[in-house]
Design a protein around this motif. Structure first.
Motif, PDB file in Angstrom:
ATOM      1  N   GLU A 236      -7.515  -2.752  -2.000  1.00 35.22           N
ATOM      2  CA  GLU A 236      -6.427  -2.286  -2.843  1.00 35.22           C
ATOM      3  C   GLU A 236      -5.803  -1.026  -2.243  1.00 35.22           C
ATOM      4  OE1 GLU A 236      -5.536  -1.118  -7.500  1.00 35.22           O
ATOM      5  OE2 GLU A 236      -7.596  -1.384  -6.858  1.00 35.22           O
ATOM      6  N   VAL A 237      -4.493  -0.921  -2.387  1.00 31.66           N
ATOM      7  CA  VAL A 237      -3.736   0.235  -1.913  1.00 31.66           C
ATOM      8  C   VAL A 237      -3.242   1.011  -3.136  1.00 31.66           C
ATOM      9  CG1 VAL A 237      -1.666   0.970  -0.664  1.00 31.66           C
ATOM     10  CG2 VAL A 237      -3.020  -0.973   0.183  1.00 31.66           C
ATOM     11  N   GLU A 238      -3.377   2.337  -3.071  1.00 33.77           N
ATOM     12  CA  GLU A 238      -2.833   3.206  -4.114  1.00 33.77           C
ATOM     13  C   GLU A 238      -1.985   4.277  -3.447  1.00 33.77           C
ATOM     14  OE1 GLU A 238      -4.142   6.149  -7.778  1.00 33.77           O
ATOM     15  OE2 GLU A 238      -5.671   5.445  -6.388  1.00 33.77           O
ATOM     16  N   ILE A 239      -0.783   4.481  -3.986  1.00 37.79           N
ATOM     17  CA  ILE A 239       0.119   5.526  -3.515  1.00 37.79           C
ATOM     18  C   ILE A 239       0.331   6.495  -4.667  1.00 37.79           C
ATOM     19  CG2 ILE A 239       2.450   6.036  -2.705  1.00 37.79           C
ATOM     20  CD1 ILE A 239       2.485   3.175  -1.487  1.00 37.79           C
ATOM     21  N   VAL A 240       0.053   7.776  -4.407  1.00 41.75           N
ATOM     22  CA  VAL A 240       0.234   8.820  -5.412  1.00 41.75           C
ATOM     23  C   VAL A 240       1.264   9.810  -4.875  1.00 41.75           C
ATOM     24  CG1 VAL A 240      -0.878  10.685  -6.705  1.00 41.75           C
ATOM     25  CG2 VAL A 240      -2.135   8.560  -6.248  1.00 41.75           C
ATOM     26  N   LEU A 241       2.262  10.114  -5.694  1.00 34.34           N
ATOM     27  CA  LEU A 241       3.307  11.078  -5.338  1.00 34.34           C
ATOM     28  C   LEU A 241       3.202  12.295  -6.255  1.00 34.34           C
ATOM     29  CD1 LEU A 241       6.361   8.646  -5.020  1.00 34.34           C
ATOM     30  CD2 LEU A 241       4.809   9.418  -3.209  1.00 34.34           C
ATOM     31  N   THR A 242       3.249  13.488  -5.639  1.00 32.09           N
ATOM     32  CA  THR A 242       3.172  14.743  -6.379  1.00 32.09           C
ATOM     33  C   THR A 242       4.247  15.684  -5.865  1.00 32.09           C
ATOM     34  OG1 THR A 242       0.768  14.444  -6.478  1.00 32.09           O
ATOM     35  CG2 THR A 242       1.624  16.610  -7.080  1.00 32.09           C
TER      36      THR A 242
ATOM     37  N   GLU B  82       5.933  19.041  -4.787  1.00 30.98           N
ATOM     38  CA  GLU B  82       5.541  20.344  -4.255  1.00 30.98           C
ATOM     39  C   GLU B  82       6.824  21.059  -3.861  1.00 30.98           C
ATOM     40  OE1 GLU B  82       2.438  20.376  -1.329  1.00 30.98           O
ATOM     41  OE2 GLU B  82       1.186  18.998  -2.501  1.00 30.98           O
ATOM     42  N   GLY B  83       7.419  21.755  -4.818  1.00 30.66           N
ATOM     43  CA  GLY B  83       8.716  22.375  -4.592  1.00 30.66           C
ATOM     44  C   GLY B  83       9.759  21.301  -4.361  1.00 30.66           C
ATOM     45  N   GLU B  84      10.499  21.417  -3.257  1.00 30.58           N
ATOM     46  CA  GLU B  84      11.507  20.411  -2.912  1.00 30.58           C
ATOM     47  C   GLU B  84      10.914  19.244  -2.124  1.00 30.58           C
ATOM     48  OE1 GLU B  84      14.957  22.139  -1.118  1.00 30.58           O
ATOM     49  OE2 GLU B  84      15.194  23.600  -2.738  1.00 30.58           O
ATOM     50  N   LYS B  85       9.636  19.322  -1.841  1.00 33.77           N
ATOM     51  CA  LYS B  85       8.943  18.268  -1.081  1.00 33.77           C
ATOM     52  C   LYS B  85       8.121  17.405  -2.034  1.00 33.77           C
ATOM     53  CE  LYS B  85       9.820  19.943   3.152  1.00 33.77           C
ATOM     54  NZ  LYS B  85      10.326  19.216   4.276  1.00 33.77           N
ATOM     55  N   VAL B  86       7.647  16.283  -1.498  1.00 32.39           N
ATOM     56  CA  VAL B  86       6.791  15.370  -2.254  1.00 32.39           C
ATOM     57  C   VAL B  86       5.573  15.050  -1.392  1.00 32.39           C
ATOM     58  CG1 VAL B  86       6.611  13.075  -3.297  1.00 32.39           C
ATOM     59  CG2 VAL B  86       8.750  14.370  -3.479  1.00 32.39           C
ATOM     60  N   ARG B  87       4.396  15.280  -1.955  1.00 34.69           N
ATOM     61  CA  ARG B  87       3.162  14.901  -1.255  1.00 34.69           C
ATOM     62  C   ARG B  87       2.856  13.449  -1.594  1.00 34.69           C
ATOM     63  NH1 ARG B  87      -0.258  17.237   1.716  1.00 34.69           N
ATOM     64  NH2 ARG B  87       0.461  19.302   1.073  1.00 34.69           N
ATOM     65  N   LEU B  88       2.753  12.639  -0.568  1.00 38.50           N
ATOM     66  CA  LEU B  88       2.360  11.240  -0.717  1.00 38.50           C
ATOM     67  C   LEU B  88       0.918  11.133  -0.252  1.00 38.50           C
ATOM     68  CD1 LEU B  88       4.174   8.023   0.267  1.00 38.50           C
ATOM     69  CD2 LEU B  88       1.945   8.476   1.252  1.00 38.50           C
ATOM     70  N   VAL B  89       0.081  10.558  -1.092  1.00 36.20           N
ATOM     71  CA  VAL B  89      -1.300  10.256  -0.718  1.00 36.20           C
ATOM     72  C   VAL B  89      -1.469   8.752  -0.845  1.00 36.20           C
ATOM     73  CG1 VAL B  89      -3.742  10.602  -1.230  1.00 36.20           C
ATOM     74  CG2 VAL B  89      -2.134  12.504  -1.512  1.00 36.20           C
ATOM     75  N   LEU B  90      -1.761   8.104   0.265  1.00 28.53           N
ATOM     76  CA  LEU B  90      -1.985   6.656   0.282  1.00 28.53           C
ATOM     77  C   LEU B  90      -3.466   6.440   0.561  1.00 28.53           C
ATOM     78  CD1 LEU B  90       0.100   3.870   1.851  1.00 28.53           C
ATOM     79  CD2 LEU B  90      -2.342   3.970   2.326  1.00 28.53           C
ATOM     80  N   THR B  91      -4.114   5.708  -0.323  1.00 26.54           N
ATOM     81  CA  THR B  91      -5.531   5.383  -0.169  1.00 26.54           C
ATOM     82  C   THR B  91      -5.672   3.865  -0.151  1.00 26.54           C
ATOM     83  OG1 THR B  91      -6.082   7.391  -1.417  1.00 26.54           O
ATOM     84  CG2 THR B  91      -7.849   5.773  -1.087  1.00 26.54           C
ATOM     85  N   HIS B  92      -6.339   3.358   0.873  1.00 24.01           N
ATOM     86  CA  HIS B  92      -6.617   1.917   0.972  1.00 24.01           C
ATOM     87  C   HIS B  92      -8.125   1.765   0.804  1.00 24.01           C
ATOM     88  CE1 HIS B  92      -5.279  -2.064   2.998  1.00 24.01           C
ATOM     89  NE2 HIS B  92      -6.309  -2.271   2.202  1.00 24.01           N
ATOM     90  N   ARG B  93      -8.525   1.176  -0.315  1.00 23.42           N
ATOM     91  CA  ARG B  93      -9.933   1.048  -0.693  1.00 23.42           C
ATOM     92  C   ARG B  93     -10.445  -0.380  -0.493  1.00 23.42           C
ATOM     93  NH1 ARG B  93      -7.519   3.971  -4.763  1.00 23.42           N
ATOM     94  NH2 ARG B  93      -8.271   6.102  -4.982  1.00 23.42           N
ATOM     95  N   ARG B  94     -11.750  -0.463  -0.411  1.00 21.98           N
ATOM     96  CA  ARG B  94     -12.480  -1.733  -0.349  1.00 21.98           C
ATOM     97  C   ARG B  94     -12.110  -2.553   0.890  1.00 21.98           C
ATOM     98  NH1 ARG B  94     -11.066  -2.189  -6.082  1.00 21.98           N
ATOM     99  NH2 ARG B  94      -9.990  -4.124  -5.625  1.00 21.98           N
ATOM    100  N   VAL B  95     -11.847  -1.872   2.008  1.00 18.53           N
ATOM    101  CA  VAL B  95     -11.679  -2.615   3.258  1.00 18.53           C
ATOM    102  C   VAL B  95     -13.063  -3.086   3.685  1.00 18.53           C
ATOM    103  CG1 VAL B  95      -9.600  -1.325   3.873  1.00 18.53           C
ATOM    104  CG2 VAL B  95     -11.793  -0.595   4.789  1.00 18.53           C
ATOM    105  N   SER B  96     -13.138  -4.115   4.490  1.00 20.00           N
ATOM    106  CA  SER B  96     -14.434  -4.750   4.754  1.00 20.00           C
ATOM    107  C   SER B  96     -15.356  -3.947   5.666  1.00 20.00           C
ATOM    108  CB  SER B  96     -14.234  -6.151   5.315  1.00 20.00           C
ATOM    109  OG  SER B  96     -13.607  -6.075   6.576  1.00 20.00           O
TER     110      SER B  96
END
Length: 180
Positions: free
Chosen positions: A109-115, A117-131
Motif C-alpha cells: 500500500e502507498v500513502e501520501i501525506v501532505l503538510t 510548511e509556510g509557502e511550501k508543502v512537505r510530501l511524505v510518501l510511504t510504501h508499506r508491505r513490500v515483499s
C-alpha cells in the motif's frame, strides 16, 4: 541525485520532499488523472475510500521528450495499466491506495501525506508491505524518479525524461540498502 528515500524496515520505504505550494495545488498532482500523468501515471480515480484507481503508466513519454527504457525494463517501454483501490481519502492531506495489480487489500500500500510548511508543502510518501529488500530497491528507484519529476512539474521546469532520470538509481538504492 538528492533526496534519497529510506528503508524503514525490510518491507517499508519512505520518501520526503519539500515542494512549492500551496497544498491544494500539490494535492491535485496525485489525485487528478491528467496531472498525475505528467509525473507518475494517468488514469481515472474514484475520489473516495473504496474507490477504484486505474494507474496507466507511460514512462517512456514522461518528461519533456520521449526516452527509452534500459534493456531489462523493455517490457515497460509502452503503456501498461493496473487497477488499485483508494484506501485513504482525506483532501488535501492524505491519499492512500493499494499497489498490487489485482486490487488485493493484503498487498502493498502507498500513502501520501501532505503538510503545509509556510509557502511550501512537505510530501511524505510511504510504501508499506513490500515483499522484501529486493522489491524495496525496485520501488525506491521508481518512486525516487517519479518524485523528482513531480518536483520539476511543480517548479514549472520539466527537464528530465523518465528513463534518463531512472538510469542507475536502483544501483544507488541497492548500495544504500544492502551495502553491495
Amino acid at each position: 541525485m538528492a533526496d534519497y528515500g529510506m528503508l524503514v524496515d525490510n518491507h517499508t520505504v519512505r520518501f520526503e520532499r519539500l515542494l512549492p505550494g500551496p497544498i491544494e495545488r500539490v494535492w491535485k498532482y496525485p489525485t487528478d488523472a491528467e496531472l498525475r500523468g505528467t509525473w507518475f501515471a494517468a488514469g481515472p480515480m474514484e475520489p473516495r475510500v473504496g474507490g477504484r484507481m486505474d494507474i496507466v503508466f507511460d514512462n517512456s513519454n514522461l518528461g519533456p521528450r520521449p526516452s527509452s527504457p534500459p534493456e531489462r525494463f523493455k517490457q515497460y517501454g509502452g503503456t501498461f495499466d493496473s487497477r488499485h483501490v483508494v484506501t485513504i481519502w482525506e483532501p488535501p492531506h492524505r491519499l492512500g491506495f493499494t499497489w498490487d495489480d489485482d486490487m488485493d487489500p493484503k498487498g502493498s500500500e502507498v500513502e501520501i501525506v501532505l503538510t503545509e510548511e509556510g509557502e511550501k508543502v512537505r510530501l511524505v510518501l510511504t510504501h508499506r508491505r513490500v515483499s522484501g529488500v529486493s522489491d524495496a530497491i525496485n520501488f525506491s528507484g521508481g518512486w525516487h524518479t517519479h518524485l523528482a519529476m513531480l518536483a520539476e512539474q511543480l517548479e514549472g521546469n520539466p527537464k528530465t525524461p523518465f528513463w534518463d532520470a531512472f538510469d542507475g538509481i536502483e544501483d544507488e538504492y541497492r548500495k544504500r540498502y544492502t551495502g553491495k
